[in-house]
Design an enzyme around this catalytic site. Structure first.
Site, PDB file in Angstrom:
ATOM      1  N   HIS A 139       4.054  -0.593   0.034  1.00  0.00           N
ATOM      2  CA  HIS A 139       4.202  -2.034   0.214  1.00  0.00           C
ATOM      3  C   HIS A 139       3.865  -2.766  -1.092  1.00  0.00           C
ATOM      4  O   HIS A 139       3.191  -2.220  -1.958  1.00  0.00           O
ATOM      5  CB  HIS A 139       3.274  -2.543   1.327  1.00  0.00           C
ATOM      6  CG  HIS A 139       3.786  -2.294   2.701  1.00  0.00           C
ATOM      7  ND1 HIS A 139       3.858  -1.039   3.257  1.00  0.00           N
ATOM      8  CD2 HIS A 139       4.264  -3.152   3.647  1.00  0.00           C
ATOM      9  CE1 HIS A 139       4.357  -1.132   4.479  1.00  0.00           C
ATOM     10  NE2 HIS A 139       4.612  -2.396   4.739  1.00  0.00           N
ATOM     11  N   SER A 195       5.782  -6.699   7.673  1.00  0.00           N
ATOM     12  CA  SER A 195       4.694  -6.464   6.723  1.00  0.00           C
ATOM     13  C   SER A 195       5.071  -6.728   5.271  1.00  0.00           C
ATOM     14  O   SER A 195       4.197  -7.000   4.445  1.00  0.00           O
ATOM     15  CB  SER A 195       4.171  -5.030   6.866  1.00  0.00           C
ATOM     16  OG  SER A 195       5.217  -4.083   6.712  1.00  0.00           O
TER      17      SER A 195
END
Length: 296
Positions: A276, A50
């Site tokens: 993230h 990811s």
């Protein structure tokens, strides 16, 4: 000891967001075993998890893999004028997913071939349990926000660090991936990509905005640095290049003000998954990747 009720619903929302990050790291669909011969061969192929695919960053594609059109592979392809480009990175990927299907997605290594001239790969974080670690540390932080309850959780009875062991155990898995890339794309330049600066590079964090206890912030920071050091070592052993995205993102971690934040926290204020990179983070990660891809 902190009173969880003192933080009210805000802390609960933060933990819910952390739960979303944990689920993302675990992957959207259970993988099935597959050993299909490689038959791809775009000139540039991007592999990874990811941190490569950039879930939540517009515009999204790739179905349950949650790839962004402005992730670092896409930016690298544009900078290098690569018209033959395939991004098979997938949220939740572990090293094993190089060889097996991930939901409806083919094994990532299948995208490689003898025509491939550049491979970037960002992998290893899910092998040490990124989502589980963040979720555990967040849940424990409210019990002792000034202490290090997560470090205590991951300390074995003999005093050894269980996360250090996970990093060591992941090393041969990363080495196996790099060997497989060489076998399937023997003419390619390979760039192994490290992880960006998630926790502040100094200090004790910003609880409760980012639900990590003061003593656990340096602990998780050091764990990530050990992960990146392992990746750099494996790159050197495999004679591939290493892209240091940590140094490129220092000062833009989860605790920074929104205008300076490239890695989102537990409750993103810009489009990205919790913990993230946002679009700025992916842009910053692309710079060292591009440099290494050019052979500089």
């Amino acid at each position: 000891m902190a009173d969880a009720g003192a933080h009210g619903g805000r802390y609960g929302k933060v933990l819910a967001a952390v739960g979303a990050a944990t689920a993302l790291a675990a992957g959207a669909a259970a993988p099935a075993a597959a050993a299909v011969p490689a038959h791809g061969g775009e000139r540039y192929v991007a592999l990874g998890d990811s941190y490569t695919s950039a879930p939540g960053v517009p515009t999204q594609s790739g179905g349950d893999c949650a790839r962004s059109s402005v992730n670092y592979p896409s930016l690298t392809a544009k900078a290098l004028h690569q018209k033959s480009f395939k991004d098979v990175s997938c949220s939740g990927a572990k090293t094993d997913d190089m060889w097996r299907t991930q939901g409806a997605n083919a094994p990532q290594l299948n995208a490689l071939g003898k025509r491939t001239r550049l491979v970037t790969v960002g992998i290893g974080g899910n092998d040490i349990g990124f989502g589980e670690i963040i979720g555990t540390c967040a849940q424990l932080s409210v019990s002792d926000p000034a202490g290090a309850p997560c470090r205590k959780k991951y300390t074995a009875a003999d005093g050894s660090d269980l996360l250090n062991k996970r990093v060591a155990d992941a090393a041969p898995k990363v080495a196996r991936v790099l060997k497989a890339i060489h076998q399937r794309a023997p003419h390619a330049r390979v760039v192994l990509v490290g992880y960006p600066s998630i926790m502040p590079d100094s200090g004790v964090g910003c609880f409760p905005n980012v639900p990590i206890a003061a003593g656990d912030t340096p602990y998780l920071r050091d764990t990530e640095k050990k992960l990146n050091a392992m990746l750099k070592q494996q790159a050197r052993k495999a004679h591939v290049r290493y892209a240091d995205t940590y140094r490129a993102t220092v000062g833009h971690d989860t605790c920074r003000p929104e205008k300076d934040r490239w890695i989102e926290g537990a409750q993103p204020t810009r489009p990205a998954a919790p913990f993230h990179p946002n679009a700025d983070g992916e842009r910053a990660m692309a710079k060292p990747v591009i440099t290494q891809a050019r052979g500089r």
